[in-house]
Scaffold this active site. Structure first.
Site, short mmCIF file in Angstrom:
data_model
loop_
_atom_site.label_atom_id
_atom_site.label_comp_id
_atom_site.label_asym_id
_atom_site.label_seq_id
_atom_site.Cartn_x
_atom_site.Cartn_y
_atom_site.Cartn_z
CE LYS A 13 45.74 29.11 33.25
NZ LYS A 13 45.62 29.69 34.60
NE ARG A 88 39.51 30.49 32.00
CZ ARG A 88 40.72 31.02 31.83
NH1 ARG A 88 41.37 30.87 30.70
NH2 ARG A 88 41.27 31.69 32.81
NE ARG A 127 49.19 38.33 37.20
CZ ARG A 127 48.45 37.41 36.59
NH1 ARG A 127 49.03 36.53 35.80
NH2 ARG A 127 47.16 37.33 36.79
NE ARG A 139 45.17 39.46 33.69
CZ ARG A 139 45.26 38.13 33.68
NH1 ARG A 139 46.40 37.54 33.37
NH2 ARG A 139 44.22 37.37 33.97
NE ARG A 150 41.25 35.96 36.94
CZ ARG A 150 42.45 36.53 37.11
NH1 ARG A 150 42.54 37.71 37.73
NH2 ARG A 150 43.54 35.95 36.67
P1 AP5 Z 1 51.17 33.24 35.65
O1 AP5 Z 1 52.13 32.43 34.85
O2 AP5 Z 1 50.80 34.60 35.15
O3 AP5 Z 1 49.86 32.39 35.98
P2 AP5 Z 1 48.63 32.03 35.06
O4 AP5 Z 1 48.20 30.66 35.44
O5 AP5 Z 1 48.95 32.27 33.61
O6 AP5 Z 1 47.61 33.12 35.62
P3 AP5 Z 1 46.55 34.05 34.94
O7 AP5 Z 1 46.05 34.96 36.01
O8 AP5 Z 1 47.06 34.69 33.70
O9 AP5 Z 1 45.47 32.98 34.58
P4 AP5 Z 1 43.99 33.10 34.24
O10 AP5 Z 1 43.68 31.73 33.81
O11 AP5 Z 1 43.11 33.64 35.30
O12 AP5 Z 1 43.98 34.26 33.12
P5 AP5 Z 1 43.67 34.27 31.56
O13 AP5 Z 1 44.46 35.37 30.99
O14 AP5 Z 1 43.77 32.91 30.97
O15 AP5 Z 1 51.76 33.36 37.14
C1 AP5 Z 1 51.15 34.17 38.13
C2 AP5 Z 1 52.23 34.84 39.00
O16 AP5 Z 1 52.90 33.83 39.75
C3 AP5 Z 1 53.34 35.57 38.20
O17 AP5 Z 1 53.71 36.72 38.90
C4 AP5 Z 1 54.48 34.54 38.14
O18 AP5 Z 1 55.74 35.15 38.05
C5 AP5 Z 1 54.31 33.80 39.46
N1 AP5 Z 1 54.71 32.40 39.40
C6 AP5 Z 1 54.50 31.53 38.38
N2 AP5 Z 1 54.98 30.31 38.70
C7 AP5 Z 1 55.49 30.41 39.97
C8 AP5 Z 1 56.12 29.48 40.84
N3 AP5 Z 1 56.33 28.20 40.50
N4 AP5 Z 1 56.49 29.93 42.07
C9 AP5 Z 1 56.28 31.24 42.44
N5 AP5 Z 1 55.70 32.17 41.64
C10 AP5 Z 1 55.31 31.75 40.42
O19 AP5 Z 1 42.11 34.65 31.57
C11 AP5 Z 1 41.63 35.92 31.94
C12 AP5 Z 1 40.15 36.04 31.63
O20 AP5 Z 1 39.94 35.91 30.21
C13 AP5 Z 1 39.24 34.96 32.23
O21 AP5 Z 1 38.87 35.26 33.58
C14 AP5 Z 1 38.04 35.00 31.27
O22 AP5 Z 1 37.19 36.11 31.52
C15 AP5 Z 1 38.71 35.22 29.92
N6 AP5 Z 1 39.05 33.95 29.25
C16 AP5 Z 1 40.30 33.49 28.94
N7 AP5 Z 1 40.23 32.30 28.35
C17 AP5 Z 1 38.91 31.97 28.28
C18 AP5 Z 1 38.19 30.84 27.81
N8 AP5 Z 1 38.82 29.77 27.30
N9 AP5 Z 1 36.84 30.86 27.92
C19 AP5 Z 1 36.17 31.90 28.43
N10 AP5 Z 1 36.78 33.01 28.92
C20 AP5 Z 1 38.15 33.04 28.84
#
Ligand code: AP5
Length: 195
Positions: A13, A88, A127, A139, A150
């Site tokens: 994402k 979410r 990552r 992280r 997660r």
């Molecule tokens: P990346 O692009 O970083 O993936 P991502 O989907 O953004 O992953 P995240 O781990 O950041 O998502 P998340 O939803 O758990 O975290 P968030 O920060 O939102 O890609 C991942 C890796 O793969 C990278 O190394 C990239 O290079 C590689 N890659 C990408 N595409 C690829 C491809 N096509 N092929 C190969 N490799 C590839 O949330 C964190 C925490 O915040 C949550 O757990 C929660 O506690 C809190 N939080 C955030 N939003 C909310 C909400 N709305 N409500 C409540 N709590 C929330």
């Protein structure tokens, strides 16, 4: 253009959101980044959120929706914005519907990045390795145990948004198993078909 990225942790994402933000000139609103910023700055929200995030749970709906409500009022969101990691839960989706309705704005598309679970764990490990190699800080929630938690939270609380947006005719599935460039091309095609 107002759009949402939906998908499990590690689906890409953030990676694809950056691509869209730079090519379409709209801001990427990542609730994960905003919350990590609040944790780092030790704001009252950050202090509350830290333990919840570190164990892989979701921060409360009211806190997150409040952050988003404030952010989308800012002038750079006037031409549109991209939500990465929000909503979410179903209550968050309903709060977003209300916010947009009040502002007279419309959600145009929800892109669901589909990736196999084992590939997600591989991406997490890459990552972590890349961050360490670049001398960055891994992280606090990027370790295999918390990552599995997660994923479970995603299945239970976020996946119900798929039928929710399908019912509204807004959902488009994207094959997230392809290369980063191929995924970007699929997304570009979906977005071009809107205009
Ligand atoms: P990346 O692009 O970083 O993936 P991502 O989907 O953004 O992953 P995240 O781990 O950041 O998502 P998340 O939803 O758990 O975290 P968030 O920060 O939102 O890609 C991942 C890796 O793969 C990278 O190394 C990239 O290079 C590689 N890659 C990408 N595409 C690829 C491809 N096509 N092929 C190969 N490799 C590839 O949330 C964190 C925490 O915040 C949550 O757990 C929660 O506690 C809190 N939080 C955030 N939003 C909310 C909400 N709305 N409500 C409540 N709590 C929330």
């Amino acid at each position: 253009m107002i759009l949402i990225f939906l998908g499990p942790p590690g689906a890409g994402k953030g990676t694809q959101a950056q691509h869209i933000a730079s090519t379409r000139g709209i801001p990427q609103l990542s609730t994960g980044d905003m919350l990590r910023g609040a944790v780092a700055a030790e704001t009252p929200i950050g202090l509350k959120a830290k333990a919840v995030m570190d164990r892989g749970d979701l921060v409360s709906d009211d806190i997150v929706a409040g952050i988003v409500a404030e952010r989308i009022e800012e002038p750079d969101c006037e031409p549109g914005f991209l939500l990465d990691g929000f909503p979410r839960t179903l209550p968050q989706a309903e709060m977003l519907d209300e916010l947009l309705e009040r502002a007279g704005r419309k959600l145009e598309i929800v892109l669901e990045l589909q990736v196999d679970e084992e590939a997600l764990v591989d991406r997490l490990n890459s990552r972590i390795a890349e961050t360490k190699a670049a001398g960055g800080e891994v992280r606090a929630d990027d370790n295999e145990e918390t990552f599995r938690k997660r994923l479970e939270v995603y299945r239970e609380q976020t996946a119900p948004l798929i039928p929710y947006y399908e019912g509204k005719g807004l959902l488009k599935a994207v094959d997230g198993m392809a290369t980063i460039q191929e995924v970007s091309a699929q997304i570009d095609k979906e977005l071009d078909s809107l205009s």
